[in-house]
Write a protein that holds these residues in place. Structure first.
Motif, short mmCIF file in Angstrom:
data_model
loop_
_atom_site.label_atom_id
_atom_site.label_comp_id
_atom_site.label_asym_id
_atom_site.label_seq_id
_atom_site.Cartn_x
_atom_site.Cartn_y
_atom_site.Cartn_z
N GLN A 29 0.83 -1.21 0.00
CA GLN A 29 0.00 0.00 0.00
C GLN A 29 0.87 1.26 0.00
OE1 GLN A 29 -2.58 0.34 3.43
NE2 GLN A 29 -3.72 2.01 2.55
N PHE A 30 2.04 1.20 0.64
CA PHE A 30 2.92 2.36 0.78
C PHE A 30 4.22 2.15 0.00
CE2 PHE A 30 0.30 2.14 4.60
CZ PHE A 30 -0.22 3.43 4.65
N PHE A 31 4.67 3.25 -0.67
CA PHE A 31 5.91 3.23 -1.44
C PHE A 31 6.74 4.45 -1.04
CE2 PHE A 31 3.17 0.46 -3.68
CZ PHE A 31 3.96 -0.41 -4.40
N ALA A 32 8.06 4.27 -0.93
CA ALA A 32 8.94 5.38 -0.59
C ALA A 32 8.82 6.49 -1.64
CB ALA A 32 10.39 4.91 -0.48
N GLU A 33 8.76 7.73 -1.19
CA GLU A 33 8.64 8.87 -2.10
C GLU A 33 9.91 9.70 -2.08
OE1 GLU A 33 7.10 11.41 -4.90
OE2 GLU A 33 6.57 9.36 -4.42
N GLU A 34 10.93 9.24 -1.39
CA GLU A 34 12.21 9.95 -1.35
C GLU A 34 13.33 8.93 -1.20
OE1 GLU A 34 12.55 12.48 2.13
OE2 GLU A 34 11.53 11.02 3.38
N THR A 35 14.51 9.33 -1.58
CA THR A 35 15.70 8.53 -1.36
C THR A 35 16.40 9.12 -0.15
OG1 THR A 35 15.89 7.99 -3.70
CG2 THR A 35 17.89 7.78 -2.36
N ILE A 36 16.54 8.29 0.89
CA ILE A 36 17.04 8.80 2.17
C ILE A 36 17.59 7.64 3.00
CG2 ILE A 36 14.79 8.57 3.29
CD1 ILE A 36 15.37 11.18 4.82
N THR A 37 18.55 7.95 3.87
CA THR A 37 19.02 6.99 4.86
C THR A 37 18.45 7.40 6.20
OG1 THR A 37 21.07 6.58 3.65
CG2 THR A 37 21.05 6.00 6.00
N ILE A 38 17.72 6.51 6.83
CA ILE A 38 17.17 6.76 8.16
C ILE A 38 18.03 6.00 9.15
CG2 ILE A 38 15.18 6.34 9.66
CD1 ILE A 38 13.42 7.12 7.36
N THR A 39 18.65 6.73 10.06
CA THR A 39 19.57 6.10 11.02
C THR A 39 18.89 5.79 12.35
OG1 THR A 39 20.33 8.29 11.72
CG2 THR A 39 21.60 7.18 10.00
N THR A 40 17.77 6.44 12.63
CA THR A 40 17.06 6.23 13.90
C THR A 40 15.66 5.71 13.63
OG1 THR A 40 18.30 8.07 14.87
CG2 THR A 40 16.35 7.32 16.06
N ALA A 41 15.36 4.50 14.11
CA ALA A 41 14.01 3.96 13.95
C ALA A 41 13.00 4.93 14.54
CB ALA A 41 13.90 2.60 14.64
N GLY A 42 11.91 5.14 13.82
CA GLY A 42 10.87 6.06 14.26
C GLY A 42 10.92 7.42 13.58
N ASP A 43 12.04 7.70 12.88
CA ASP A 43 12.09 8.94 12.10
C ASP A 43 11.08 8.85 10.97
OD1 ASP A 43 14.00 10.08 13.71
OD2 ASP A 43 15.64 9.88 12.27
N LEU A 44 10.72 10.00 10.42
CA LEU A 44 9.68 10.05 9.41
C LEU A 44 10.22 9.89 7.99
CD1 LEU A 44 7.56 12.96 10.94
CD2 LEU A 44 7.08 10.50 11.04
N LEU A 45 9.51 9.12 7.19
CA LEU A 45 9.81 8.88 5.80
C LEU A 45 8.61 9.32 4.97
CD1 LEU A 45 11.50 7.45 3.49
CD2 LEU A 45 10.15 5.40 4.03
N ARG A 46 8.86 10.06 3.91
CA ARG A 46 7.76 10.48 3.02
C ARG A 46 7.39 9.30 2.13
NH1 ARG A 46 5.62 15.45 0.53
NH2 ARG A 46 4.99 14.97 -1.61
N VAL A 47 6.09 8.96 2.13
CA VAL A 47 5.59 7.84 1.32
C VAL A 47 4.41 8.30 0.48
CG1 VAL A 47 6.33 6.12 3.02
CG2 VAL A 47 3.98 6.99 3.10
N VAL A 48 4.13 7.53 -0.56
CA VAL A 48 2.94 7.73 -1.39
C VAL A 48 2.10 6.46 -1.27
CG1 VAL A 48 4.03 6.89 -3.52
CG2 VAL A 48 2.05 8.43 -3.64
N VAL A 49 0.79 6.65 -1.30
CA VAL A 49 -0.14 5.52 -1.23
C VAL A 49 -0.51 5.14 -2.66
CG1 VAL A 49 -2.38 4.75 -0.40
CG2 VAL A 49 -1.03 6.37 0.96
N LYS A 50 -0.36 3.86 -2.98
CA LYS A 50 -0.72 3.37 -4.33
C LYS A 50 -1.81 2.35 -4.22
CE LYS A 50 3.58 4.49 -6.56
NZ LYS A 50 4.63 4.10 -7.45
#
Length: 138
Positions: free
Chosen positions: A117-138
Motif C-alpha cells: 500500500q505504501f511506497f517510498a517517495e524519497e531517497t534517504i538513509t534513516i539512522t534512527t528507527a521512528g524517524d519520518l519517511l515520506r511515502v505515497v499511497v498506491k
C-alpha cells in the motif's frame, strides 16, 4: 530535512477521511494504525485485517510530530487514499524512491512487494528507527 507534518499532500477525490479514537498504547504520530474494539493501535503487519490509518499529531493542543501519543489520548487518524502522501514512522535503513514498503509494528520498512500500500517517495538513509519517511499511497 526536518519534517513537521504528517499529511504531506496529494489529490483527494473526496474530503479527507478521518477516524478518531482513544490510543490503546503509546505511539508516535505517523504510525500506521488500525482500530480494534474502538481503540487505536499500531498495525502489526501488512496482513492484519482492517483499514490501515496514519496517526496525525494533535496540533489543536499545541503538539507536534515529535510529541508522543500516550495511552488513552484522543487520536485522529487519516485514511490513506491512493495518490496521497504522508510522513510515516520508518525503521532504520536506506530507502530509495518508489521502493515498496511493508509494515512492521506500525512502522514501514524495506521488503514490500508490488501489492504494498505504501511506497517510498524519497531517497534517504534513516539512522534512527521512528524517524519520518515520506511515502505515497498506491
Amino acid at each position: 530535512m526536518t519534517k513537521r507534518v504528517i499529511h504531506a499532500g496529494g489529490v483527494f477525490t473526496n474530503p479527507t477521511l478521518n477516524r478518531k479514537g482513544k490510543a490503546a498504547v503509546s505511539f508516535m504520530p505517523g504510525t500506521i494504525c488500525i482500530f480494534e474494539n474502538g481503540k487505536v493501535k499500531p498495525a502489526l503487519d501488512d496482513t492484519e485485517e482492517g483499514i490501515k490509518y496514519v496517526a496525525n499529531y494533535d496540533y489543536l493542543r499545541g503538539k507536534d510530530v515529535k510529541s508522543a501519543i500516550k495511552l488513552g489520548d484522543w487520536v485522529v487518524c487519516m485514511h490513506p487514499t491512493q495518490g496521497t502522501f504522508y510522513n510515516v514512522t520508518a525503521n532504520a535503513g536506506v530507502y530509495k524512491k518508489n521502493d515498496p514498503l511493508q509494515i512492521i509494528e506500525g512502522q514501514v520498512t524495506m521488503g514490500g512487494d508490488a501489492s504494498s500500500q505504501f511506497f517510498a517517495e524519497e531517497t534517504i538513509t534513516i539512522t534512527t528507527a521512528g524517524d519520518l519517511l515520506r511515502v505515497v499511497v498506491k
